[in-house]
Design a protein around this motif. Structure first.
Motif, PDB file in Angstrom:
ATOM      1  N   VAL A  21       0.844  -1.203   0.000  1.00  0.00           N
ATOM      2  CA  VAL A  21       0.000   0.000   0.000  1.00  0.00           C
ATOM      3  C   VAL A  21       0.878   1.252   0.000  1.00  0.00           C
ATOM      4  CG1 VAL A  21      -1.650   1.321   1.387  1.00  0.00           C
ATOM      5  CG2 VAL A  21      -1.984  -1.122   1.060  1.00  0.00           C
ATOM      6  N   ILE A  22       1.897   1.258   0.853  1.00  0.00           N
ATOM      7  CA  ILE A  22       2.799   2.411   0.889  1.00  0.00           C
ATOM      8  C   ILE A  22       3.534   2.543  -0.450  1.00  0.00           C
ATOM      9  CG2 ILE A  22       4.847   3.392   1.988  1.00  0.00           C
ATOM     10  CD1 ILE A  22       3.879   2.038   4.594  1.00  0.00           C
ATOM     11  N   PHE A  24       2.469   1.711  -3.334  1.00  0.00           N
ATOM     12  CA  PHE A  24       1.537   2.215  -4.339  1.00  0.00           C
ATOM     13  C   PHE A  24       1.511   3.739  -4.334  1.00  0.00           C
ATOM     14  CE2 PHE A  24      -2.739   3.499  -5.683  1.00  0.00           C
ATOM     15  CZ  PHE A  24      -2.786   2.903  -6.932  1.00  0.00           C
ATOM     16  N   TYR A  25       1.569   4.328  -3.150  1.00  0.00           N
ATOM     17  CA  TYR A  25       1.539   5.786  -3.029  1.00  0.00           C
ATOM     18  C   TYR A  25       2.932   6.419  -3.041  1.00  0.00           C
ATOM     19  CZ  TYR A  25      -3.364   5.243  -1.941  1.00  0.00           C
ATOM     20  OH  TYR A  25      -4.696   4.936  -2.010  1.00  0.00           O
ATOM     21  N   ALA A  28       3.843   9.297  -5.615  1.00  0.00           N
ATOM     22  CA  ALA A  28       3.237  10.588  -5.282  1.00  0.00           C
ATOM     23  C   ALA A  28       3.968  11.235  -4.102  1.00  0.00           C
ATOM     24  CB  ALA A  28       1.760  10.410  -4.944  1.00  0.00           C
ATOM     25  N   ILE A  29       4.351  10.430  -3.124  1.00  0.00           N
ATOM     26  CA  ILE A  29       5.077  10.947  -1.962  1.00  0.00           C
ATOM     27  C   ILE A  29       6.430  11.496  -2.390  1.00  0.00           C
ATOM     28  CG2 ILE A  29       6.187  10.290   0.211  1.00  0.00           C
ATOM     29  CD1 ILE A  29       3.899   8.203   0.538  1.00  0.00           C
ATOM     30  N   TRP A  32       6.014  14.736  -4.335  1.00  0.00           N
ATOM     31  CA  TRP A  32       5.666  15.839  -3.438  1.00  0.00           C
ATOM     32  C   TRP A  32       6.895  16.306  -2.660  1.00  0.00           C
ATOM     33  CZ3 TRP A  32       5.377  15.926   2.036  1.00  0.00           C
ATOM     34  CH2 TRP A  32       4.855  17.101   2.548  1.00  0.00           C
TER      35      TRP A  32
END
Length: 68
Positions: A21-22, A24-25, A28-29, A32
């Protein structure tokens, strides 16, 4: 499958799911953080990879100590 192997399999599945899950994101992290500082984006990616292997290393050490 006995109780200890089932617990190990469940723990590994939870850890892999959490990192999935981490992961997957993670793009984007990193993007950013990269907007704030390129070094922060790189550090976040490096910490993610190190944490993945670190969790299993610590779990292995813990299991080895229980066996002694």
């Amino acid at each position: 499958m006995d109780r200890s192997t089932r617990n190990a399999a469940v723990a590994a599945a939870i850890i892999l799911l959490g990192f999935g899950v981490i992961g997957f994101y993670m793009p984007a992290i990193v993007l950013w953080l990269g907007g704030l500082s390129p070094y922060a984006g790189g550090a976040a990616a490096a910490l993610f990879v190190l944490a993945f292997f670190g969790v299993f290393w610590l779990r292995g050490r813990s299991q080895r100590r229980k066996g002694e």
